[in-house]
Design an enzyme around this catalytic site. Structure first.
Site, PDB file in Angstrom:
ATOM      1  N   ASP A  67       0.807  -0.999  -0.076  1.00  0.00           N
ATOM      2  CA  ASP A  67      -0.145  -0.016   0.122  1.00  0.00           C
ATOM      3  C   ASP A  67       0.953   0.976   0.078  1.00  0.00           C
ATOM      4  OD1 ASP A  67       1.136  -0.395   2.623  1.00  0.00           O
ATOM      5  OD2 ASP A  67      -1.094  -0.939   3.362  1.00  0.00           O
ATOM      6  N   ASN A 137      -7.283  -3.584  14.000  1.00  0.00           N
ATOM      7  CA  ASN A 137      -8.811  -3.919  13.934  1.00  0.00           C
ATOM      8  C   ASN A 137      -8.869  -5.048  12.712  1.00  0.00           C
ATOM      9  OD1 ASN A 137      -7.837  -2.802  11.494  1.00  0.00           O
ATOM     10  ND2 ASN A 137      -9.262  -1.067  11.411  1.00  0.00           N
ATOM     11  N   HIS A 139      -7.312  -5.374   9.960  1.00  0.00           N
ATOM     12  CA  HIS A 139      -6.723  -5.023   8.422  1.00  0.00           C
ATOM     13  C   HIS A 139      -5.543  -5.688   8.002  1.00  0.00           C
ATOM     14  CE1 HIS A 139      -4.622  -0.935   9.485  1.00  0.00           C
ATOM     15  NE2 HIS A 139      -3.925  -1.792   9.271  1.00  0.00           N
ATOM     16  N   GLU A 144      -9.645  -2.304   5.319  1.00  0.00           N
ATOM     17  CA  GLU A 144     -10.310  -2.168   6.511  1.00  0.00           C
ATOM     18  C   GLU A 144     -11.326  -3.123   6.438  1.00  0.00           C
ATOM     19  OE1 GLU A 144      -8.731  -0.560   8.518  1.00  0.00           O
ATOM     20  OE2 GLU A 144      -8.198   1.412   8.381  1.00  0.00           O
TER      21      GLU A 144
HETATM   22  C1  GLP Z   1      -0.435  -0.027   8.792  1.00  0.00           C
HETATM   23  C2  GLP Z   1      -0.101  -0.848   7.365  1.00  0.00           C
HETATM   24  C3  GLP Z   1      -0.388  -2.157   7.600  1.00  0.00           C
HETATM   25  C4  GLP Z   1       0.316  -2.703   8.852  1.00  0.00           C
HETATM   26  C5  GLP Z   1      -0.409  -2.251   9.954  1.00  0.00           C
HETATM   27  C6  GLP Z   1       0.288  -2.489  11.440  1.00  0.00           C
HETATM   28  O1  GLP Z   1      -1.637   0.790   8.795  1.00  0.00           O
HETATM   29  N1  GLP Z   1      -0.863  -0.307   6.151  1.00  0.00           N
HETATM   30  O2  GLP Z   1       0.438  -2.817   6.404  1.00  0.00           O
HETATM   31  O3  GLP Z   1       0.203  -4.249   8.846  1.00  0.00           O
HETATM   32  O4  GLP Z   1      -0.539  -0.781   9.912  1.00  0.00           O
HETATM   33  O5  GLP Z   1       1.177  -1.744  11.502  1.00  0.00           O
HETATM   34  P1  GLP Z   1       2.329  -1.935  12.850  1.00  0.00           P
HETATM   35  O6  GLP Z   1       3.267  -3.293  12.506  1.00  0.00           O
HETATM   36  O7  GLP Z   1       2.810  -0.788  12.875  1.00  0.00           O
HETATM   37  O8  GLP Z   1       1.280  -2.403  13.878  1.00  0.00           O
END
Ligand code: GLP
Length: 267
Positions: A67, A137, A139, A144
């Site tokens: 993304d 959540n 995702h 989402e």
């Molecule tokens: C972000 C990214 C995801 C990632 C998630 C968890 O929103 N778009 O690809 O897996 O958050 O992030 P973290 O590893 O900082 O908890």
């Protein structure tokens, strides 16, 4: 799903790097699906270390990130392009021209960017291994809750929870994007194998829903139950709410002995 619970986040990152290394040994021109987020940082650190020790090369590798924010220029330190350059690409031998993110230039139609991204992935032969983290959540990428389970790369509006979770990464006066372009859930499911890392107690709830809950668009990661080759690496804190923990540990030991006997198979 293969669920592997390790002692701490450091072990999770080390094992993640080992699995990526195994794939690149077997297939140096592999196509990697990459991810951002704080969980991946330690994994990239391990991969950089392996590269610097001469254990792994990315020279022939192509990568596609899950993304990218919409409305942020690539040079912005908050863009996922900047994150990837800073944390990974600048420290390894990958050809930067073979690294892709679903980036939308100002004025470009994001819908067309999504279609083109799908085309590029197909042209590269598809993704061999998709790395990912897990949102609090449920995702994956920026898909989402309520995202179509058949979605392709497109624009998503971030939920209030995700904006709040990620606000720690932005200073008070900094613009925090509310839109992103993300690979869709069907795009992710097309990857030949998936490696999801989740660590820390804030992930215990989405981890249990992903692994032991129903397959539902309200927990996008739960779709991984339908993937033929999904490996989930967890630390103790993220695994705390799993009910079948004993079985996962036992099955992992069996898989390890099969691996020792027959090696790793990459189709
Ligand atoms: C972000 C990214 C995801 C990632 C998630 C968890 O929103 N778009 O690809 O897996 O958050 O992030 P973290 O590893 O900082 O908890």
């Amino acid at each position: 799903m293969e669920v592997i619970v390790l002692k701490n986040a450091e072990r999770v990152a080390a094992m993640g790097a080992e699995l990526v290394g195994e794939l690149l040994h077997a297939r140096p021109a592999a196509v990697l699906g990459l991810a951002t987020g704080s969980t991946q940082l330690a994994l990239y650190r391990h991969l950089v270390e392996r590269h610097q020790n001469g254990n792994v090369s990315f020279r022939q590798t192509t990568s596609f990130n899950l993304d990218e924010y919409l409305g942020v220029v690539a040079e912005n330190p908050q863009s996922y392009r900047s994150y990837m350059d800073r944390e990974f690409f600048e420290h390894i031998d990958i050809n930067k021209r073979n690294t892709f993110l679903p980036f939308c230039e100002d004025g470009q139609n994001p819908r067309l960017v999504g279609i083109e991204y799908e085309r590029k992935i197909r042209k590269a032969g598809g993704i061999d291994l998709q790395l990912m983290g897990l949102g609090a959540n449920g995702h994956i990428g920026f898909n989402e809750p309520s995202s179509s389970l058949s979605s392709r790369t497109r624009v998503k509006t971030l939920t209030r929870q995700t904006l709040k979770d990620n606000s720690r990464l932005f200073s008070a006066d900094e613009f925090q994007p509310k839109l992103a372009i993300t690979m869709g859930i069907a795009t992710i499911m097309d990857a030949r194998s998936i490696l999801l890392l989740a660590t820390g107690e804030s992930k215990a709830d989405p981890v249990s829903k992903m692994i032991e809950g129903p397959v539902t668009a309200m927990c996008p990661a739960s779709i991984l139950q339908m993937h033929e080759r999904a490996t989930i690496l967890l630390d103790e804190a993220a695994a705390a709410e799993l009910k079948n923990r004993d079985y996962y540990d036992w099955a992992h030991r069996q898989n390890e002995s099969l691996k020792n006997r027959f090696g790793v198979f990459h189709d």
